[in-house]
Motif scaffolding. Structure first.
Motif, PDB file in Angstrom:
ATOM      1  N   HIS A   4       0.823  -1.205   0.000  1.00 35.09           N
ATOM      2  CA  HIS A   4       0.000   0.000   0.000  1.00 35.09           C
ATOM      3  C   HIS A   4       0.855   1.251   0.000  1.00 35.09           C
ATOM      4  CE1 HIS A   4      -3.498   2.470   0.825  1.00 35.09           C
ATOM      5  NE2 HIS A   4      -2.749   3.128   1.677  1.00 35.09           N
ATOM      6  N   TYR A   5       0.528   2.142  -0.903  1.00 40.32           N
ATOM      7  CA  TYR A   5       1.260   3.397  -0.875  1.00 40.32           C
ATOM      8  C   TYR A   5       0.394   4.489  -0.266  1.00 40.32           C
ATOM      9  CZ  TYR A   5       3.674   7.617  -1.876  1.00 40.32           C
ATOM     10  OH  TYR A   5       4.299   8.813  -1.691  1.00 40.32           O
ATOM     11  N   LYS A 448      -6.441   0.938   8.485  1.00 34.40           N
ATOM     12  CA  LYS A 448      -5.107   0.479   8.102  1.00 34.40           C
ATOM     13  C   LYS A 448      -4.393   1.450   7.176  1.00 34.40           C
ATOM     14  CE  LYS A 448      -5.724  -4.286   9.202  1.00 34.40           C
ATOM     15  NZ  LYS A 448      -5.772  -5.680   8.786  1.00 34.40           N
ATOM     16  N   THR A 449      -5.083   2.452   6.707  1.00 37.93           N
ATOM     17  CA  THR A 449      -4.365   3.437   5.901  1.00 37.93           C
ATOM     18  C   THR A 449      -4.092   4.706   6.679  1.00 37.93           C
ATOM     19  OG1 THR A 449      -6.411   4.399   5.080  1.00 37.93           O
ATOM     20  CG2 THR A 449      -5.431   2.650   3.754  1.00 37.93           C
ATOM     21  N   SER A 450      -4.999   5.066   7.572  1.00 35.83           N
ATOM     22  CA  SER A 450      -4.917   6.413   8.120  1.00 35.83           C
ATOM     23  C   SER A 450      -4.877   6.477   9.643  1.00 35.83           C
ATOM     24  CB  SER A 450      -6.109   7.235   7.627  1.00 35.83           C
ATOM     25  OG  SER A 450      -6.203   7.142   6.238  1.00 35.83           O
ATOM     26  N   LYS A 455       0.194   4.009  10.673  1.00 41.10           N
ATOM     27  CA  LYS A 455       1.140   4.922  10.037  1.00 41.10           C
ATOM     28  C   LYS A 455       2.520   4.781  10.673  1.00 41.10           C
ATOM     29  CE  LYS A 455      -1.668   8.510   7.957  1.00 41.10           C
ATOM     30  NZ  LYS A 455      -1.070   8.519   6.627  1.00 41.10           N
ATOM     31  N   ARG A 456       2.499   4.636  11.996  1.00 37.13           N
ATOM     32  CA  ARG A 456       3.780   4.489  12.687  1.00 37.13           C
ATOM     33  C   ARG A 456       4.463   3.197  12.260  1.00 37.13           C
ATOM     34  NH1 ARG A 456       2.403   3.711  17.830  1.00 37.13           N
ATOM     35  NH2 ARG A 456       1.607   5.826  18.084  1.00 37.13           N
ATOM     36  N   LYS A 457       3.657   2.123  12.166  1.00 44.13           N
ATOM     37  CA  LYS A 457       4.195   0.833  11.746  1.00 44.13           C
ATOM     38  C   LYS A 457       4.831   0.948  10.372  1.00 44.13           C
ATOM     39  CE  LYS A 457       1.320  -2.673  13.938  1.00 44.13           C
ATOM     40  NZ  LYS A 457       0.194  -3.575  13.703  1.00 44.13           N
ATOM     41  N   ARG A 458       4.105   1.645   9.487  1.00 41.20           N
ATOM     42  CA  ARG A 458       4.577   1.771   8.124  1.00 41.20           C
ATOM     43  C   ARG A 458       5.893   2.554   8.083  1.00 41.20           C
ATOM     44  NH1 ARG A 458      -0.225   2.640   5.724  1.00 41.20           N
ATOM     45  NH2 ARG A 458      -0.142   4.824   6.249  1.00 41.20           N
ATOM     46  N   ASP A 459       5.916   3.626   8.869  1.00 37.77           N
ATOM     47  CA  ASP A 459       7.137   4.428   8.915  1.00 37.77           C
ATOM     48  C   ASP A 459       8.314   3.586   9.383  1.00 37.77           C
ATOM     49  OD1 ASP A 459       5.708   6.509   8.049  1.00 37.77           O
ATOM     50  OD2 ASP A 459       5.610   7.577   9.975  1.00 37.77           O
TER      51      ASP A 459
END
Lengths: 473, 181
Positions: A4-5, A448-450, A455-459
């Protein structure tokens, strides 16, 4: 995550470590808990205001429209002012749920339910004015083209007041359907969590047997999109039609082609201000700060600022055209607004509507809850005066100086208005305690996107050190 | 079966809504705002007047515009005087025999007969007798006018039904009928 971007520049829309269950619990809490004392106090005040309004309406209908301050020259005053004001307030709800859906704005999800509720409740208030400002409201059904025994006597379809009937009734019914469709998964959630047989029964009926199958969801999405596509032209046309009440007349100050878009902009302006007022209180009292974040408030403030600027442009356009037209009646109408006996209302309108939204250019102000709350109230006062100014100042002095007069509202005028405010809050307070005030199904779809957690996980996964999103809270 | 229930329900609802209609009394009204007159109507009743009638008599001796009082009295002498002296104010241009015929047919022919021979419908059906043939009497336009105005013996006054001008038209028509008998 990796598939996911999501731009890292986007701030989280769900704050705190919330999972799906937390969303459910947070949304269900106000419904499942008991009302506290403040709620009862607020409800009692609203109910008292409502009942006072009922009394005033009963007095008006029983005694006659002469109990109001309207006179032979100013035949429309507070009644239509309040009608347009309430209709305008309603528009933000549809705008948030429909237009922002078409624009795929995820931030609408936390606010659309309450905004739509606000739409429906305010359109109900608005709809009372066209009925009770009639001299003979018991014959109101004559506005409907119903086959009858007067040789099938029909209505004239040339009047914008008839278009109002169709616009408002369509608007109310479409909004109601749109709102209720969105409520089905949330009612089903409340049904499934219900403890007492009574609430189980109530939410079973309200949720229409929603079971959340894939096919249901697919159709749900399609219906939402179609309804959003229908509601968007509706929201623009409804207030356009309301503006036609004035724009199609021959009154200097009313006969303007700018009125339709200008009224719609004003409607969004005042509607968003009302949503802001209500949600700032609601997020605090219902403990929904994690969903209705400062970013939501900021974005609403930006919409207020934009539409406020559109309204400001419209004011300037009107003034320019009045000067440019060379029509002395039109010029006098605006001279009278600015310097006549109602100069103070014009000044209030100008200050509240043109100056107050411009302070939103400052990030410090538009991200301040207190400032937003105050400005949202100021905007609604200003927008009330805008309608008052357009209606009363154009009517009380027009072509024949021998017909010039003044308008003085009576307590019945005020009582009716107070009554609708009371009724609105009666409905809204009841709603806030029995309906899921946040579309939890939708909010879960952006978890899961916002959400801040993801977001922290993704970062962390991407080793991204951009933490700019968390500096504001 | 379900359709049957619906039809039955419809019938019940329809009969509930029509049950209260009474043919012998005026029907129910929905907000009769301007149904009853505020003003006095000619044939209305009002307690404002002693006899309860809204149609009040004018003061005696008053003469409305466009009206000429009839100066022969209602007696045998008056009849003779009218017969001898009274002349029609209508000239040949204003005598309208087709209209006079219509008026005669409406007000006179029921007793006097379409031809003026005393064989009107009521006489033929023997409701009463003794209507003379115009040919058997000596009548002038003045005497016809006098009789239509006051009545004579069994005949009542027709001044209520026919205006002065109409009575003259009828008088001319009566003389025309008489000449044809």
């Amino acid at each position: 995550m990796s598939s996911h971007y999501e731009a890292p520049i986007r701030k989280p829309l769900i704050i705190g470590d919330k999972n799906y269950h937390d969303v459910t619990v947070d949304v269900a809490r106000p419904v499942e808990g008991r009302a506290n004392k403040q709620w009862w106090i607020a409800f009692s005040i609203a109910l008292a205001a409502f009942l006072w309004g009922v009394g005033c309406v009963a007095y008006t209908v029983g005694t006659g429209i002469g109990t109001w301050g309207s006179n032979k020259t100013v035949g429309w005053a507070w009644d239509i002012t309040n009608f347009v004001w309430w209709v305008g307030i309603g528009h933000a709800g549809t705008l948030i749920s429909a237009v922002l859906l078409l624009f795929r704005q995820k931030w609408r999800m936390a606010i659309n339910r309450s905004a739509e509720a606000m739409t429906i409740f305010s359109v109900i208030q608005a709809a009372m004015f066209p009925v009770f400002h009639m001299g003979r409201p018991w014959l109101a059904y004559w506005v409907m083209p119903i086959p009858n025994q007067f040789g099938s006597l029909w209505v004239n379809f040339n009047s914008p007041l008839l278009w109002d009937v169709f616009a408002i009734s369509t608007y109310l019914s479409v909004s109601l359907v749109f709102w209720w469709t969105g409520l089905l998964p949330d009612f089903a959630m409340l049904r499934d969590r219900a403890i007492t047989p009574f609430t189980k029964r109530v939410y079973s009926i309200l949720s229409f047997g929603w079971s959340g199958r894939a096919k249901d969801w697919q159709r749900f999405e399609e219906v939402s999109l179609v309804l959003a596509g229908l509601a968007t032209p509706l929201v623009l046309s409804v207030h356009t039609i309301v503006s036609f009440d004035f724009a199609t007349s021959v009154i200097p100050g009313w006969h303007t082609t700018i009125l339709p878009p200008y009224f719609v902009a004003g409607a969004i302006f005042s509607g968003f201000a009302m949503v802001n007022t209500l949600l700032i209180i609601m997020r605090k009292l219902s403990h929904l700060e994690a969903y209705i974040t400062i970013q939501h408030i900021e974005l609403m403030n930006i919409v207020i600022m934009i539409t406020g600027s559109i309204v400001g442009c419209a004011y300037i356009t009107e003034l320019f055209v009045a000067w440019y037209s060379g029509v002395e009646y039109e010029q006098y109408a605006f001279l009278n607004r600015a310097t006549g006996p109602y100069w103070w209302s014009y000044l209030l309108m100008m200050t509240c509507n043109v100056v107050s939204p411009q302070v939103m250019w400052f990030k410090k102000i538009r991200t301040s809850i207190m400032a937003s709350f105050i400005i949202s109230l100021v905007v609604n006062i200003g927008m009330w005066f805008e309608r008052f100014v357009i209606i009363v100042t154009s009517l009380h002095r027009d072509y024949l100086p021998s017909s010039w007069t003044m308008f003085q509202p009576t307590f019945v005028d005020a009582g009716f208005f107070i009554g609708t405010i009371g009724f609105f809050f009666v409905l809204f307070l009841l709603y806030s305690r029995s309906f899921p005030v946040i579309a939890q199904a939708e909010v879960k779809s952006i978890m899961k996107t916002s959400s801040e957690t993801y977001k922290r996980k993704r970062d962390q996964e991407h080793g991204n050190d951009n933490h700019s999103h968390s500096e504001n809270h | 079966m379900r359709a049957l229930y619906k039809i039955a329900l419809l019938v019940v609802v329809a009969s509930v809504f029509t049950a209260c209609f009474d043919k012998s009394a005026p029907n129910y009204q929905y907000f009769p705002n301007m149904y009853e007159p505020i003003s006095y109507e000619t044939y209305g009743e009002s307690s404002a007047f002693n006899n309860g009638k809204e149609g009040q008599l004018p003061a005696e001796g008053s003469i409305p515009r466009g009206f000429t009082p009839y100066e022969y009295e209602n007696s045998n002498e008056g009849y003779e005087l009218a017969k001898a002296n009274l002349e029609s104010p209508l000239d040949s241009a204003s005598i309208d025999l087709p209209r006079a015929k219509e008026l005669y047919t409406i007000y006179c022919a029921i007793c006097h007969g379409d031809k003026g021979d005393g064989k009107g419908n009521l006489v033929k059906r023997e409701k009463f007798l003794g209507v003379p043939n115009y040919k058997d009497r000596v009548i002038t336009e003045g005497s016809v006018f006098h009789v239509v105005t006051y009545g004579l013996n069994s005949m009542g006054s027709h001044a209520n039904q026919l205006s002065q001008e109409e009575r003259w038209q009828v008088a001319h028509y009566v003389l025309k009928l008489r000449s044809e008998l």
